[in-house]
Design an enzyme around this catalytic site. Structure first.
Site, short mmCIF file in Angstrom:
data_model
loop_
_atom_site.label_atom_id
_atom_site.label_comp_id
_atom_site.label_asym_id
_atom_site.label_seq_id
_atom_site.Cartn_x
_atom_site.Cartn_y
_atom_site.Cartn_z
N SER A 19 0.84 -1.20 0.00
CA SER A 19 0.00 0.00 0.00
C SER A 19 0.87 1.25 0.00
O SER A 19 2.09 1.18 0.15
CB SER A 19 -0.91 0.01 1.23
OG SER A 19 -0.16 0.32 2.39
N LYS A 31 5.19 0.50 9.43
CA LYS A 31 4.97 1.91 9.75
C LYS A 31 6.24 2.47 10.41
O LYS A 31 7.17 1.73 10.73
CB LYS A 31 3.80 2.09 10.72
CG LYS A 31 2.49 1.46 10.29
CD LYS A 31 1.81 2.20 9.16
CE LYS A 31 0.48 1.55 8.79
NZ LYS A 31 -0.13 2.20 7.61
N SER A 54 -3.02 6.66 5.77
CA SER A 54 -2.42 5.62 6.60
C SER A 54 -3.36 5.24 7.75
O SER A 54 -3.78 6.10 8.53
CB SER A 54 -1.08 6.11 7.18
OG SER A 54 -0.55 5.17 8.09
#
Length: 260
Positions: free
Chosen positions: A40, A102, A208
């Site tokens: 992503s 992340k 996000s």
């Protein structure tokens, strides 16, 4: 007769070779490095859809999530070392079991808040400097075939734009972040990170699903130390197409690029 006698031996040798190859690969994946594809755009422009990297499992020690299928036969963490603020980390989602990647923003005990799109840590705004505009083609990306989010309104094949800035965390780690539009997560309450947990955010801040969203609302929430798998250190390969076999979509400028 000799050739018939040799056949079973040849099959057994093949079985042994495959067995040892799988065992070595399993040990390598468990103890050292785990492959990870970026699915992503939540970490743009640090990581792009189609980047392929190895996750360094030695960086923070080992938990049951270090083994494939979470099969390591122990609880807690062994040979553990604390992750540092600003590390790009792969972790197991505490609820749905998926692997996420992340940036580590909040340490245990930290107070995290977003005010007017600016990150505040323990009551202090982090340093932000303009860094131009991040651009990409507005087209379907990766195997999922999703379009990127943009701050402008390009047509298919046009130039998709996002405002880019360089954010510097309290320990001196600097990285780029992207801004698309004003939304609820640009102004939040104060998140107090519990002991033994960490707070993560994507660099593509408006695209996000991270620790700003609670787990019961589909977000990441606070991530236990045990769920951390490893640190992303270097991009090994990158492909902008739906498959790595589309060699004309390879991004050669991203091969062996350090993750910052």
């Amino acid at each position: 007769m000799a050739s018939k006698a040799e056949k079973p031996d040849g099959i057994m040798e093949t079985v042994k070779t495959v067995f040892w190859a799988l065992l070595i690969a399993g040990v390598f994946r468990t103890l050292f490095f785990q492959p990870f594809w970026i699915p992503s755009g939540s970490m743009k422009d640090t990581l792009l859809i189609g980047d392929f990297l190895f996750v360094n499992k030695m960086a923070y020690g080992y938990s049951r999530y270090s083994c494939p299928f979470s099969a390591c036969p122990f609880s807690g963490r062994i040979l553990g070392s604390e992750p540092e603020r600003g590390d790009v980390v792969v972790f197991r989602h505490p609820v749905n079991g998926n692997d996420f990647i992340k940036r580590l923003i909040g340490l245990p005990g930290d107070k995290i808040q977003m005010k007017d799109s600016v990150l505040h840590i323990n009551g202090q705004a982090v340093k932000i400097e303009p860094a131009g505009v991040f651009t990409e083609t507005y087209e379907r990306q990766g195997s999922a075939g999703t379009f990127p989010r943009c701050s402008n309104n390009p047509g298919v094949g046009g130039v998709c734009e996002k405002t880019r800035a360089t954010e510097t965390l309290p320990n001196g780690v600097s990285h780029d972040i992207l801004d698309i539009t004003k939304q609820a997560q640009d102004d939040t309450g104060v998140y107090v990170v519990p002991e033994g947990h960490y707070f993560f955010m994507g660099d593509n801040r408006d695209n996000s699903t991270d620790s700003r969203f609670p787990q019961n609302a589909g977000g990441v929430g606070y991530v236990p130390f045990e769920n951390i798998i490893g640190r992303a250190d270097r991009i090994m390969f990158s492909s902008a197409g739906k498959s790595l076999f589309y060699f004309w979509t390879w991004r050669s400028d991203r091969f062996f690029k350090a993750v910052q």
